[in-house]
Design an enzyme around this catalytic site. Structure first.
Site, short mmCIF file in Angstrom:
data_model
loop_
_atom_site.label_atom_id
_atom_site.label_comp_id
_atom_site.label_asym_id
_atom_site.label_seq_id
_atom_site.Cartn_x
_atom_site.Cartn_y
_atom_site.Cartn_z
N LYS A 15 19.58 0.54 -5.00
CA LYS A 15 19.05 -0.66 -4.07
C LYS A 15 17.61 -0.77 -3.88
O LYS A 15 16.89 0.24 -4.12
CB LYS A 15 20.11 -0.70 -3.10
CG LYS A 15 19.88 0.38 -2.08
CD LYS A 15 20.83 0.65 -1.09
CE LYS A 15 20.74 1.73 -0.24
NZ LYS A 15 20.30 1.76 1.00
N ARG A 41 27.60 0.89 11.94
CA ARG A 41 27.09 -0.35 11.17
C ARG A 41 28.24 -1.03 10.46
O ARG A 41 29.25 -1.32 11.19
CB ARG A 41 26.07 0.14 10.11
CG ARG A 41 25.10 -0.70 9.66
CD ARG A 41 23.96 0.20 8.93
NE ARG A 41 24.56 0.75 7.46
CZ ARG A 41 23.52 1.37 6.69
NH1 ARG A 41 22.38 1.42 6.77
NH2 ARG A 41 24.31 1.86 5.85
N HIS A 45 29.77 6.69 5.71
CA HIS A 45 28.22 6.90 5.50
C HIS A 45 27.81 7.85 6.63
O HIS A 45 28.12 7.44 7.76
CB HIS A 45 27.56 5.56 5.65
CG HIS A 45 26.05 5.50 5.26
ND1 HIS A 45 25.80 6.37 4.12
CD2 HIS A 45 25.24 5.06 5.84
CE1 HIS A 45 24.32 6.35 3.98
NE2 HIS A 45 23.89 5.60 5.06
N ARG A 101 26.39 9.95 -3.36
CA ARG A 101 25.56 8.72 -3.45
C ARG A 101 24.36 9.06 -3.17
O ARG A 101 23.93 8.55 -2.31
CB ARG A 101 26.24 7.61 -2.51
CG ARG A 101 27.59 7.18 -2.70
CD ARG A 101 28.07 6.23 -1.92
NE ARG A 101 27.37 6.14 -0.39
CZ ARG A 101 27.98 6.54 0.64
NH1 ARG A 101 29.40 6.75 0.52
NH2 ARG A 101 27.73 6.82 1.79
N TYR A 112 -12.73 -7.45 7.33
CA TYR A 112 -12.42 -8.46 8.28
C TYR A 112 -12.72 -7.64 9.65
O TYR A 112 -11.96 -6.68 9.75
CB TYR A 112 -10.89 -8.94 8.07
CG TYR A 112 -10.60 -9.89 6.75
CD1 TYR A 112 -11.37 -11.19 7.07
CD2 TYR A 112 -10.00 -9.62 6.00
CE1 TYR A 112 -11.24 -12.08 6.07
CE2 TYR A 112 -9.64 -10.67 5.06
CZ TYR A 112 -10.43 -11.86 4.79
OH TYR A 112 -10.17 -12.69 4.10
N CYS A 152 -7.29 -5.58 3.69
CA CYS A 152 -7.19 -6.94 3.21
C CYS A 152 -5.72 -7.37 2.68
O CYS A 152 -5.24 -6.35 2.26
CB CYS A 152 -8.24 -7.65 2.41
SG CYS A 152 -9.93 -7.15 3.24
N MET A 153 -5.63 -8.76 2.42
CA MET A 153 -4.33 -8.87 1.56
C MET A 153 -4.20 -8.48 0.16
O MET A 153 -3.52 -7.78 -0.50
CB MET A 153 -4.17 -10.47 1.62
CG MET A 153 -2.56 -10.84 1.11
SD MET A 153 -2.47 -12.53 0.97
CE MET A 153 -2.66 -13.16 2.25
N ASP A 154 -5.42 -8.46 -0.57
CA ASP A 154 -5.52 -7.99 -1.94
C ASP A 154 -6.58 -6.92 -2.13
O ASP A 154 -6.63 -6.62 -3.43
CB ASP A 154 -5.89 -9.41 -2.76
CG ASP A 154 -5.19 -10.66 -2.19
OD1 ASP A 154 -4.00 -10.41 -2.22
OD2 ASP A 154 -5.82 -11.50 -1.87
C1 LIG Z 1 25.68 3.53 1.93
C2 LIG Z 1 24.68 4.28 1.48
N1 LIG Z 1 24.76 5.23 0.75
C3 LIG Z 1 23.82 6.13 0.08
C4 LIG Z 1 22.57 5.78 0.32
C5 LIG Z 1 21.42 6.61 -0.25
O1 LIG Z 1 20.74 7.41 0.84
P1 LIG Z 1 19.56 8.23 0.62
O2 LIG Z 1 18.51 7.51 0.03
O3 LIG Z 1 19.17 8.98 1.76
O4 LIG Z 1 20.20 9.15 -0.35
C6 LIG Z 1 22.48 4.77 1.05
C7 LIG Z 1 20.98 4.49 1.56
O5 LIG Z 1 20.37 3.86 2.62
C8 LIG Z 1 23.11 3.94 1.62
O6 LIG Z 1 23.04 2.87 2.75
#
Ligand SMILES: Cc1ncc(COP(=O)(O)O)c(C=O)c1O
Length: 381
Positions: free
Chosen positions: A47, A145, A174, A230, A274, A319-321
């Site tokens: 992600k 959550r 989680h 995960r 700046y 700065c921005m860039d």
């Molecule tokens: C639901 C879930 N699983 C797994 C992960 C992976 O976590 P990490 O990057 O700490 O291994 C995340 C990351 O935030 C998550 O939200």
């Protein structure tokens, strides 16, 4: 092949103002480390643009290794993967609006069902298709959550088994504090999760995938591994926290580089950038680089970069860039010389952890904050 890609890259790189180098071999190596540490299936969490490393190239690398599962936060990320020809299993870990269920069914994307209130809407949307919607029941054992309350979990999971349009592929939870090794929060969460699985009785056998562990949990809490972990941050070679450093052998995959675009000497009492937050005391040699907060480089005091194998301070406001850097004591530096914002140069290193500390945040934030306009260059494809 590797030599050829390095030659091609060195021909190309001078045209970039700033760029990220992503070492895909490091990612492969880190995944293998997690596999051998945990001995269960690995869902690579990609992600947030693979934590800044680039969603598509990382996902391709993972798939080529034979990993079945990819984890994303949103259905848009899953659809992008499908659009780029990434097959195999994808789980959307976050919330999906029921209106997007048809997309999930059509593209074989598995969804997290995180509340009893979503079961009927998901079923209703899925009922128009011959194929079932694949779901993983998300249980809240203490993260507070997303997730159905653990006290309601058994009846929640059973209600999913009874839904015609849905196929329960997995059940997951989680961990909230797996990177704080001195606490018993993780054990408490797992105790609740274990009890749910036990109370399901023989119906547990219907669940193919049971998963709970992020990187810190996967590495440090063996009781969280079930039959899949995960990991996110560890596959990019970074420590989940100071208290939970990865075992030796993991390798950071990311470097952030730029080049010097101007060199000059300015007189004493000259304000820089700046707001003139830095004023020269003497004649000072300064340079500019084309990196700014528009790239995700934080506008805070105390930043440093590497030039000619030495750490030098960023002067005044980012700065921005662009930003201005000190080149005092570096007589040979010239425009076009390479600057490292993150990674190694000579025997010096600025790690993502160091950057995070300077920015008063966790290591996840600087890398996820690297904006889309920075080109990503992939090494060791
Ligand atoms: C639901 C879930 N699983 C797994 C992960 C992976 O976590 P990490 O990057 O700490 O291994 C995340 C990351 O935030 C998550 O939200």
């Amino acid at each position: 092949m590797r030599t050829l890609s390095i030659i091609l890259w060195s021909m190309l790189k001078t045209s970039y103002a700033t760029w990220l180098e992503v070492d895909l071999q490091a990612i492969r190596h880190n995944i293998e480390k997690i596999q051998s540490l945990t001995n269960v299936s690995v869902m690579a969490v990609v992600k947030a643009n693979a934590y800044g490393h680039g969603l598509i190239n990382v996902a391709r690398t993972v798939r080529k290794m034979g990993l079945e599962w990819l984890g994303v936060a949103r259905i848009d990320e899953a659809l992008l993967l499908r659009d780029k020809g990434i097959n195999g299993k994808i789980l959307v870990l976050g919330h999906t609006d029921p209106i997007d269920v048809p997309l999930a069914v059509r593209h074989h994307i598995s969804l997290a069902v995180h509340s009893q209130s979503l079961v009927l809407p998901y079923q209703e949307m899925a009922s128009h298709y011959d194929e079932k919607l694949m779901v993983h029941a998300k249980i809240d054992t203490g993260m507070s959550r997303l997730g159905e309350e653990y006290t309601q979990a058994v009846q929640f999971i059973r209600s999913l088994f009874d839904c015609e349009g849905l196929q329960v592929e997995g059940v997951f939870t989680h961990m909230a504090r797996a990177d704080e090794l001195s606490l018993d929060t993780t054990d408490n969460q797992i105790e609740k999760f274990d009890k749910i699985l036990e109370d399901l009785g023989p119906e547990r056998e219907k669940i193919q995938w049971i998963h709970a562990a992020n990187s810190a949990a996967a590495v440090f809490h063996p009781n969280t591994r079930f039959n899949m972990v995960r990991p996110g941050i560890s596959i990019y070679g970074l420590n989940p926290s100071e208290e939970a450093p990865l075992p030796a052998g993991f390798e950071p995959a990311l470097s952030w580089k730029s080049v010097i675009t101007s060199v000059k000497t300015v007189p004493p009492h000259r304000g820089i950038s700046y707001g003139h937050r830095y004023i020269t005391s003497n004649y000072e040699k300064i340079g500019t680089i084309s990196v700014g907060y528009g790239d995700g480089y934080r506008r805070v005091p105390g930043n440093e970069v590497l030039v000619n194998g030495r750490k030098v301070p960023v002067l005044g406001n980012v700065c921005m860039d662009q930003c201005v850097i000190s080149l005092n004591g570096l007589p040979d530096v010239k425009t076009g010389d390479e600057v490292v914002l993150l990674g190694k140069q000579g025997d010096q290193e600025i790690s993502a952890e160091t950057l995070a500390k300077k920015w008063n945040t966790i290591v996840y934030e600087p890398i996820c904050g690297l904006t889309g306009r920075i080109p990503r260059v992939y090494l060791n494809e």
